[in-house]
Design an enzyme around this catalytic site. Structure first.
Site, mmCIF file in Angstrom:
data_model
loop_
_atom_site.group_PDB
_atom_site.id
_atom_site.type_symbol
_atom_site.label_atom_id
_atom_site.label_comp_id
_atom_site.label_asym_id
_atom_site.label_seq_id
_atom_site.Cartn_x
_atom_site.Cartn_y
_atom_site.Cartn_z
ATOM 1 N N ASP A 145 0.847 -1.203 0.000
ATOM 2 C CA ASP A 145 0.000 0.000 0.000
ATOM 3 C C ASP A 145 0.881 1.251 0.000
ATOM 4 O OD1 ASP A 145 -1.912 -1.906 0.273
ATOM 5 O OD2 ASP A 145 -2.610 -1.296 2.250
ATOM 6 N N TYR B 274 -1.356 -8.156 -8.598
ATOM 7 C CA TYR B 274 -1.326 -6.732 -8.930
ATOM 8 C C TYR B 274 -0.381 -6.460 -10.099
ATOM 9 C CZ TYR B 274 -4.119 -4.806 -5.070
ATOM 10 O OH TYR B 274 -5.140 -4.456 -4.238
ATOM 11 N N GLU B 275 0.690 -7.220 -10.166
ATOM 12 C CA GLU B 275 1.660 -7.039 -11.252
ATOM 13 C C GLU B 275 1.009 -7.334 -12.604
ATOM 14 O OE1 GLU B 275 5.200 -9.197 -10.443
ATOM 15 O OE2 GLU B 275 6.194 -8.657 -12.313
HETATM 16 N N1 SAH Z 1 1.055 -8.790 -2.845
HETATM 17 C C1 SAH Z 1 -0.218 -8.852 -3.555
HETATM 18 C C2 SAH Z 1 -1.247 -7.894 -2.955
HETATM 19 C C3 SAH Z 1 -0.872 -6.432 -3.007
HETATM 20 S S1 SAH Z 1 -2.080 -5.369 -2.198
HETATM 21 C C4 SAH Z 1 0.004 -8.586 -5.032
HETATM 22 O O1 SAH Z 1 1.070 -8.092 -5.401
HETATM 23 O O2 SAH Z 1 -0.896 -8.879 -5.830
HETATM 24 C C5 SAH Z 1 -1.283 -5.122 -0.625
HETATM 25 C C6 SAH Z 1 -1.759 -6.125 0.416
HETATM 26 O O3 SAH Z 1 -1.005 -5.928 1.588
HETATM 27 C C7 SAH Z 1 -3.219 -5.955 0.802
HETATM 28 O O4 SAH Z 1 -3.883 -7.192 0.697
HETATM 29 C C8 SAH Z 1 -3.162 -5.440 2.235
HETATM 30 O O5 SAH Z 1 -4.258 -5.853 3.012
HETATM 31 C C9 SAH Z 1 -1.851 -6.004 2.722
HETATM 32 N N2 SAH Z 1 -1.225 -5.215 3.788
HETATM 33 C C10 SAH Z 1 -0.967 -3.890 3.721
HETATM 34 N N3 SAH Z 1 -0.407 -3.460 4.850
HETATM 35 C C11 SAH Z 1 -0.289 -4.550 5.656
HETATM 36 C C12 SAH Z 1 0.223 -4.733 6.964
HETATM 37 N N4 SAH Z 1 0.705 -3.730 7.685
HETATM 38 N N5 SAH Z 1 0.204 -5.979 7.485
HETATM 39 C C13 SAH Z 1 -0.304 -7.017 6.764
HETATM 40 N N6 SAH Z 1 -0.812 -6.887 5.523
HETATM 41 C C14 SAH Z 1 -0.800 -5.669 4.967
#
Ligand code: SAH
Length: 212
Positions: free
Chosen positions: A117, A194-195
């Site tokens: 995020d 996401y990629e």
């Molecule tokens: N890695 C995946 C998802 C990316 S979205 C991809 O590349 O497709 C980022 C994910 O990280 C979300 O699902 C969100 O809930 C999680 N996330 C963000 N901050 C976090 C935190 N502090 N602890 C655990 N999960 C977290």
């Protein structure tokens, strides 16, 4: 990633054999969960788990733990595991802030951060998973020669992350602003959910690899 509240997700996560409950109780003992001494690698913020499941299937002699804070998201990964179980992959549902209470010094061999995020507001910088605050947390449990790999399409977050590296006690081993056109860094690349989504929209993917 935020999904609508899914009915039953909390219960499913609570009852799943793939999701380790009370993870702080396993600090220093994660090898007992896997019943072997193989290295343990983690993805923090794994979303629905596509990347980690592919990685775990390709590397049966490495153990993986996926960390995701939302049950609604983790639930999707659990559903996939029910149909294709992998003995070298487990999940934990926590906020990454508490990971120093979950893993012992030197317990983790590698950390993957994918499409974390961005937290665009300056005052939320400490929440970014590549901030110096988080890098210092990782320092408490990553093996001395362990590496952290980070991918994102968000150039602002990527530049911030590059700047944070030395303040977190790490150094840059490799980086690119266009992973899919970087022959050496892209070798063996496994696309995350996401990629796939963002590169199909034409966004280049950034990647950095850091170590101590
Ligand atoms: N890695 C995946 C998802 C990316 S979205 C991809 O590349 O497709 C980022 C994910 O990280 C979300 O699902 C969100 O809930 C999680 N996330 C963000 N901050 C976090 C935190 N502090 N602890 C655990 N999960 C977290």
């Amino acid at each position: 990633m935020r999904l609508r509240n899914i009915k039953g997700a909390d219960d499913a996560v609570q009852n799943s054999e793939y999701c380790i409950k009370n993870p702080t109780e396993w600090k220093g003992k994660w090898n007992e969960i896997f019943e072997n001494q193989n290295p343990i690698r983690i993805e923090i913020g794994m979303g629905k788990g596509q990347f980690l499941m592919q990685l775990a299937a390709q590397n049966p002699t490495i153990n993986y733990i996926g960390i995701e804070r939302y049950t609604s998201v983790l639930y999707r990964a659990l559903q996939k595991m029910e149909s294709e179980p992998l003995s070298n992959l487990k999940f934990i549902c926590v906020n990454a802030e508490i990971l120093p209470d979950v893993f012992e010094k030197n317990e983790i061999d590698r950390i993957y951060l994918n499409f974390s995020d961005p937290w665009p507001k300056d005052r939320h910088a400490k929440r970014r998973l590549t901030s110096r605050e988080f890098l210092k947390r990782y320092d408490t449990f990553l093996k001395q020669d362990g590496i952290i790999e980070f991918k994102t399409d968000n150039v602002g977050l990527f530049d911030f992350s590059l700047e944070e590296v030395p303040y977190g006690g790490f150094k840059l081993l490799a980086s690119t602003y266009d992973l899919h056109h970087d022959v050496s860094l892209n070798e063996g690349n496994i696309m995350t959910e996401y990629e796939e989504k963002f590169s199909s929209l034409g966004n280049p993917i950034c990647k950095m690899i850091i170590s101590r």
